[in-house]
Write a protein that holds these residues in place. Structure first.
Motif, PDB file in Angstrom:
ATOM      1  N   SER A  77      38.496   6.317 -37.916  1.00  0.00           N
ATOM      2  CA  SER A  77      37.368   5.621 -37.290  1.00  0.00           C
ATOM      3  C   SER A  77      36.353   5.195 -38.339  1.00  0.00           C
ATOM      4  CB  SER A  77      36.676   6.532 -36.270  1.00  0.00           C
ATOM      5  OG  SER A  77      37.518   6.826 -35.189  1.00  0.00           O
ATOM      6  N   ALA A  95      44.594  11.275 -31.276  1.00  0.00           N
ATOM      7  CA  ALA A  95      44.896   9.971 -30.686  1.00  0.00           C
ATOM      8  C   ALA A  95      46.197   9.411 -31.256  1.00  0.00           C
ATOM      9  CB  ALA A  95      43.744   9.006 -30.931  1.00  0.00           C
ATOM     10  N   THR A 107      43.365  19.936 -36.652  1.00  0.00           N
ATOM     11  CA  THR A 107      44.038  19.332 -35.503  1.00  0.00           C
ATOM     12  C   THR A 107      45.159  20.224 -34.997  1.00  0.00           C
ATOM     13  OG1 THR A 107      43.572  17.139 -36.445  1.00  0.00           O
ATOM     14  CG2 THR A 107      45.173  17.246 -34.660  1.00  0.00           C
ATOM     15  N   ASN A 156      41.136   6.136 -29.450  1.00  0.00           N
ATOM     16  CA  ASN A 156      40.821   7.555 -29.320  1.00  0.00           C
ATOM     17  C   ASN A 156      39.890   7.782 -28.121  1.00  0.00           C
ATOM     18  OD1 ASN A 156      38.119   7.098 -30.128  1.00  0.00           O
ATOM     19  ND2 ASN A 156      38.465   7.795 -32.220  1.00  0.00           N
ATOM     20  N   ARG A 157      39.566   9.029 -27.854  1.00  0.00           N
ATOM     21  CA  ARG A 157      38.809   9.331 -26.631  1.00  0.00           C
ATOM     22  C   ARG A 157      37.332   8.939 -26.725  1.00  0.00           C
ATOM     23  NH1 ARG A 157      36.171  14.569 -26.820  1.00  0.00           N
ATOM     24  NH2 ARG A 157      36.767  15.711 -28.701  1.00  0.00           N
ATOM     25  N   GLU A 216      39.798  14.014 -33.711  1.00  0.00           N
ATOM     26  CA  GLU A 216      40.251  13.239 -32.560  1.00  0.00           C
ATOM     27  C   GLU A 216      41.131  12.069 -32.986  1.00  0.00           C
ATOM     28  OE1 GLU A 216      40.964  11.117 -29.098  1.00  0.00           O
ATOM     29  OE2 GLU A 216      40.546  13.230 -29.429  1.00  0.00           O
ATOM     30  N   ASP A 217      40.851  11.472 -34.138  1.00  0.00           N
ATOM     31  CA  ASP A 217      41.700  10.383 -34.624  1.00  0.00           C
ATOM     32  C   ASP A 217      43.152  10.845 -34.747  1.00  0.00           C
ATOM     33  OD1 ASP A 217      39.508   8.688 -34.834  1.00  0.00           O
ATOM     34  OD2 ASP A 217      39.257   8.985 -36.989  1.00  0.00           O
TER      35      ASP A 217
END
Length: 333
Positions: free
Chosen positions: A89, A113, A144, A32-33, A109-110
């Motif tokens: 995460s 990603a 999301t 991820n970022r 974000e997960d």
């Protein structure tokens, strides 16, 4: 430089559900970022041809991919989708130096990603990607969908809004400035205790043994996470739970703020008798309020089903897989 961490992944089948002979299974990783490497199970229909529609699955909150998200992923792969079920995460087999922490931002974000990974997979049609979120990850999935314009369809199953339940308590029973202040003060004090101890205090998973006077939903969770039905050694809920301060930032960060701006299709599915049904009912009402994009939004209530019946089907196969298949195929053309 974007570099993945080398993760130690279990190679043998260690799921809470039986392995299908209709799909090929493998372990994959993506980043991820925030630079956290996520572990995932990928399921591909056998004898699949051409670019496939794809679905990323995660949840419930505190579960691992070897539990119900993997069941959803494998079943949807049997129905023609390339799927992945991933550990968030800081949990399961995924990376993150601090364990058992959660974040509205990082966990959203997960999912993004996962969409990155699917978009770049040579077997996937990048224009036909959807996501499924279960329980607390149902709320993450809707969040999301409000952020990631690549997602064509989202299903939120037996959804929890984790920001709402952290800020207001179950059934909004702690929705006051004073109650929130006391929660925040306790977590701030715990931060210092953790630093002095040199380790994070765990909050405990599902209560065991269950008190005879416990609410039904507590017994419902026990019946899934603490029995052969759904126990897994890496699951937070099955064992010692999140860190006490693991969900601190959820208290003042509502994740569904812009749900009525989601243009892609969203399906909310909940059990009629689930203690958590109010989350989906309210989320649906907010999603269509003052929205220009209501034609592809739907709330589906499953008669008689309780919360964990949508984890693994319960005793009556309550998960509406036919509905999910049709929903994703129709909206990922």
């Amino acid at each position: 430089m974007i570099r993945k961490e080398e993760l130690s992944l279990v190679t043998e089948w260690d799921k809470t559900f039986k392995k299908s002979d209709k799909v090929n299974h493998s372990k994959v990783t993506f980043i991820n970022r925030y630079g956290i490497t996520l572990a995932s199970d990928m399921y591909v229909p056998k004898n699949a041809e051409g670019k496939l529609p794809a679905i990323a699955v995660c949840g419930p909150f505190g579960a691992v991919k070897e539990q119900c998200s993997g069941l959803y992923a494998q079943t949807m792969a049997e129905r023609g989708f390339l799927t992945i079920a991933f550990d968030p995460s800081f949990t399961g087999e995924s990376g993150g130096n601090v364990r058992f922490m959660a974040s509205p931002d990082i966990n959203t974000e997960d999912f993004m990603a996962a969409v990155d990974f699917l978009s770049l997979n040579e077997m996937v049609d990048p224009d036909r990607i959807g996501i499924i979120g279960i329980c607390g990850w149902g709320g993450m999935a809707v969040n999301t969908a409000a952020l990631d314009t690549r997602i064509k369809a989202t299903a939120a199953m037996t959804m929890y809004d984790m920001t709402r339940v952290n800020a207001k308590g179950y059934f909004d029973s702690e929705d006051s400035e004073e109650a929130r202040y006391q929660k925040k003060a306790a977590m701030c004090a715990q931060r210092l205790e953790d630093l002095k101890a040199g380790e994070y205090k765990l909050g405990g998973g599902v209560v065991d043994p269950v008190p005879s006077n416990a609410p039904f939903f507590v017994k419902d969770y026990y019946d899934y996470y603490k029995t052969d039905r759904g126990y897994h050694k890496r699951s937070l809920n099955s064992n010692s739970g999140w860190n006490v301060i693991g969900c601190e930032s959820f208290v003042n960060q509502p994740i569904l703020k812009y749900s009525n701006e989601i243009r892609s299709a969203v399906l909310l599915v909940h059990g009629e008798k689930a203690h958590s049904c109010y989350f989906s009912k309210d989320a649906y009402a907010d999603m269509i309020k003052d929205s220009k994009y209501t034609d592809n939004k739907e709330l589906m209530i499953i008669p008689d089903a309780v919360h964990t019946d949508l984890y693994d089907g319960g005793d009556k196969d309550y998960i509406p897989f036919d509905k999910l298949e049709n929903f994703f195929k129709e909206n990922m053309k």
